[in-house]
Write an enzyme that holds these catalytic residues in place. Sequence first.
Site, mmCIF file in Angstrom:
data_model
loop_
_atom_site.group_PDB
_atom_site.id
_atom_site.type_symbol
_atom_site.label_atom_id
_atom_site.label_comp_id
_atom_site.label_asym_id
_atom_site.label_seq_id
_atom_site.Cartn_x
_atom_site.Cartn_y
_atom_site.Cartn_z
ATOM 1 N N GLY A 52 15.970 4.921 -3.411
ATOM 2 C CA GLY A 52 17.319 4.680 -3.892
ATOM 3 C C GLY A 52 17.731 5.936 -4.655
ATOM 4 O O GLY A 52 16.971 6.410 -5.499
ATOM 5 N N GLY A 54 5.124 -10.827 -5.612
ATOM 6 C CA GLY A 54 4.881 -10.457 -4.210
ATOM 7 C C GLY A 54 3.404 -10.513 -3.853
ATOM 8 O O GLY A 54 2.526 -10.463 -4.714
ATOM 9 N N THR A 69 13.988 -8.805 -5.216
ATOM 10 C CA THR A 69 13.763 -8.497 -6.632
ATOM 11 C C THR A 69 14.831 -9.103 -7.553
ATOM 12 O O THR A 69 14.519 -9.514 -8.668
ATOM 13 C CB THR A 69 13.691 -6.973 -6.817
ATOM 14 O OG1 THR A 69 14.721 -6.364 -6.039
ATOM 15 C CG2 THR A 69 12.352 -6.415 -6.349
ATOM 16 N N HIS A 114 -28.186 1.620 -0.103
ATOM 17 C CA HIS A 114 -29.188 2.603 0.355
ATOM 18 C C HIS A 114 -28.568 3.644 1.277
ATOM 19 O O HIS A 114 -27.848 3.295 2.222
ATOM 20 C CB HIS A 114 -30.314 1.940 1.166
ATOM 21 C CG HIS A 114 -30.642 0.555 0.773
ATOM 22 N ND1 HIS A 114 -31.641 0.255 -0.118
ATOM 23 C CD2 HIS A 114 -30.104 -0.635 1.147
ATOM 24 C CE1 HIS A 114 -31.715 -1.060 -0.262
ATOM 25 N NE2 HIS A 114 -30.781 -1.616 0.484
ATOM 26 N N GLN A 148 8.683 -17.775 -8.888
ATOM 27 C CA GLN A 148 9.586 -17.527 -7.761
ATOM 28 C C GLN A 148 8.895 -18.112 -6.524
ATOM 29 O O GLN A 148 7.872 -17.593 -6.071
ATOM 30 C CB GLN A 148 9.823 -16.022 -7.587
ATOM 31 C CG GLN A 148 10.843 -15.713 -6.517
ATOM 32 C CD GLN A 148 10.831 -14.243 -6.099
ATOM 33 O OE1 GLN A 148 9.834 -13.550 -6.263
ATOM 34 N NE2 GLN A 148 11.937 -13.788 -5.545
HETATM 35 P P1 TTP Z 1 7.781 -4.839 -3.040
HETATM 36 O O1 TTP Z 1 6.716 -3.783 -3.147
HETATM 37 O O2 TTP Z 1 9.046 -4.469 -2.372
HETATM 38 O O3 TTP Z 1 7.192 -6.111 -2.316
HETATM 39 P P2 TTP Z 1 5.746 -6.694 -2.335
HETATM 40 O O4 TTP Z 1 5.057 -6.463 -3.630
HETATM 41 O O5 TTP Z 1 5.824 -8.118 -1.895
HETATM 42 O O6 TTP Z 1 4.942 -5.808 -1.260
HETATM 43 P P3 TTP Z 1 5.112 -5.698 0.318
HETATM 44 O O7 TTP Z 1 6.446 -5.095 0.592
HETATM 45 O O8 TTP Z 1 3.970 -4.815 0.706
HETATM 46 O O9 TTP Z 1 4.943 -7.080 0.899
HETATM 47 O O10 TTP Z 1 8.142 -5.430 -4.470
HETATM 48 C C1 TTP Z 1 8.475 -4.674 -5.614
HETATM 49 C C2 TTP Z 1 8.089 -5.461 -6.836
HETATM 50 O O11 TTP Z 1 8.846 -6.659 -6.948
HETATM 51 C C3 TTP Z 1 6.657 -5.890 -6.819
HETATM 52 O O12 TTP Z 1 6.211 -5.804 -8.144
HETATM 53 C C4 TTP Z 1 6.709 -7.318 -6.345
HETATM 54 C C5 TTP Z 1 8.018 -7.806 -6.868
HETATM 55 N N1 TTP Z 1 8.709 -8.779 -6.038
HETATM 56 C C6 TTP Z 1 8.888 -10.063 -6.515
HETATM 57 O O13 TTP Z 1 8.442 -10.405 -7.620
HETATM 58 N N2 TTP Z 1 9.593 -10.948 -5.750
HETATM 59 C C7 TTP Z 1 10.110 -10.620 -4.548
HETATM 60 O O14 TTP Z 1 10.755 -11.460 -3.916
HETATM 61 C C8 TTP Z 1 9.907 -9.275 -4.054
HETATM 62 C C9 TTP Z 1 10.457 -8.871 -2.715
HETATM 63 C C10 TTP Z 1 9.208 -8.404 -4.837
#
Ligand code: TTP
Length: 393
Positions: free
Chosen positions: A135, A9, A84, A308, A78
């Site tokens: 959750g 992300g 996720t 400063h 990805q």
């Molecule tokens: P999130 O915190 O939900 O998403 P993000 O990191 O992109 O942040 P924001 O919502 O501020 O844009 O993600 C949870 C974790 O999962 C984080 O470690 C990033 C990862 N993630 C991915 O790897 N791929 C994805 O498609 C998403 C949504 C998250």
Amino acid sequence: MKAVVLAAGEGTRIRPLSGSVPKPMLPVADRPLVAHTVDAAIDAGADEIVLVVGYESETVREFFGATYRGVSVSYAVQTDQNGTADAVNAASEYLDGPFAVLNGDNLYDPSAVAALFDSCPAVCAIEVENPRNYGVLSTDDGTVVDIVEKPADPPTNLANAGAYAFPERARDWLDVPASERGEHEITDVLARVIDEFAVTPVTTDRWMDVGRPWELLEANEWKLGELDRSIEGEVSDAAQLEGDVVVEEGATVKPGVVVEGPALIRSGATVGPNAYVRGATLLGEDVSVGNAVEIKNSVLSRGTSVSHLSYVGDSVLGRNINFGAGTTVANLRHDDESVKFTVKGERVSTNRRKFGVVAGDGVKTGINTSLTPGLKLETAATTRPGEVVERDR
Ligand code: TTP
């Protein structure tokens, strides 16, 4: 067990700090945020790390390389951040046997991750005061029986703490349909695992999800608080270092400086003369804090200068910023309300009585700039001499 660490992300809620580095690579004490996750997985006995990368992935690859702390690291890309479960699916070719999934922007208690690995299938859980924002897990007789996202009427106060140990079968269940918010969610995979296996809730006392800028400050408060005093850099006899202060090799602390820990002064940083640094504070690589400057409970990222006559409190500054002489940050509202901050266009409470400013990389303030609490300065924003800045720019 293999550990899949999600780090694809951008971190849109933490902008502008994620301007040039993805959120998982933002500094937390002496390492990027995601390195704390990977370290927790390795300490728990992970025999391979699979990092899912996407946004600005090169920075992640450069840091970890092919082997990190003697453990093999693979990378799965990805392309679009579709959620996720989609991220774990991108890593499916690496999965054989049970596997763990950890968020690369979460701080975990390493002993909870170890217990998670030992209890597979399992999920980490934490008791929270307001489960409506999480959750929520229901348990029966020591087994998780349900998970429901952000319920209006939470069945328990046990929140999902974003760490999973899945059985091998779960690899076939990663292709879940999109949720209401249009993402393929790992919690839907967990729901299937709960249906078909006895899933153990592994409770943890401490866990943190870093999503917004003040949470990066709080992550630093946590990890700086674990520092043990160590002075390797050049420290003047006329400087005073109190408590758990780390001065890395290659850092310089000049006469008249007072540092109250926890504080970490990284390699290449220069402090003083006559500066006051109060914990929990991180001064990143090549940071310069000069004469008559006070820094309190703040993060100054690599290459930033406050040279400063300035005050910076409860703030997060990105890289290569220059605060002009006399720049002063206000970190407390006169009405004593919690400081608010704008996240993706919406004003939200930080739930902090004291919070200063968040500045993106390359910001420059003119001399005698005054900055009000909860202010956001975008990447490369500037202020004019003598300005009182009350609105984000
Ligand atoms: P999130 O915190 O939900 O998403 P993000 O990191 O992109 O942040 P924001 O919502 O501020 O844009 O993600 C949870 C974790 O999962 C984080 O470690 C990033 C990862 N993630 C991915 O790897 N791929 C994805 O498609 C998403 C949504 C998250």
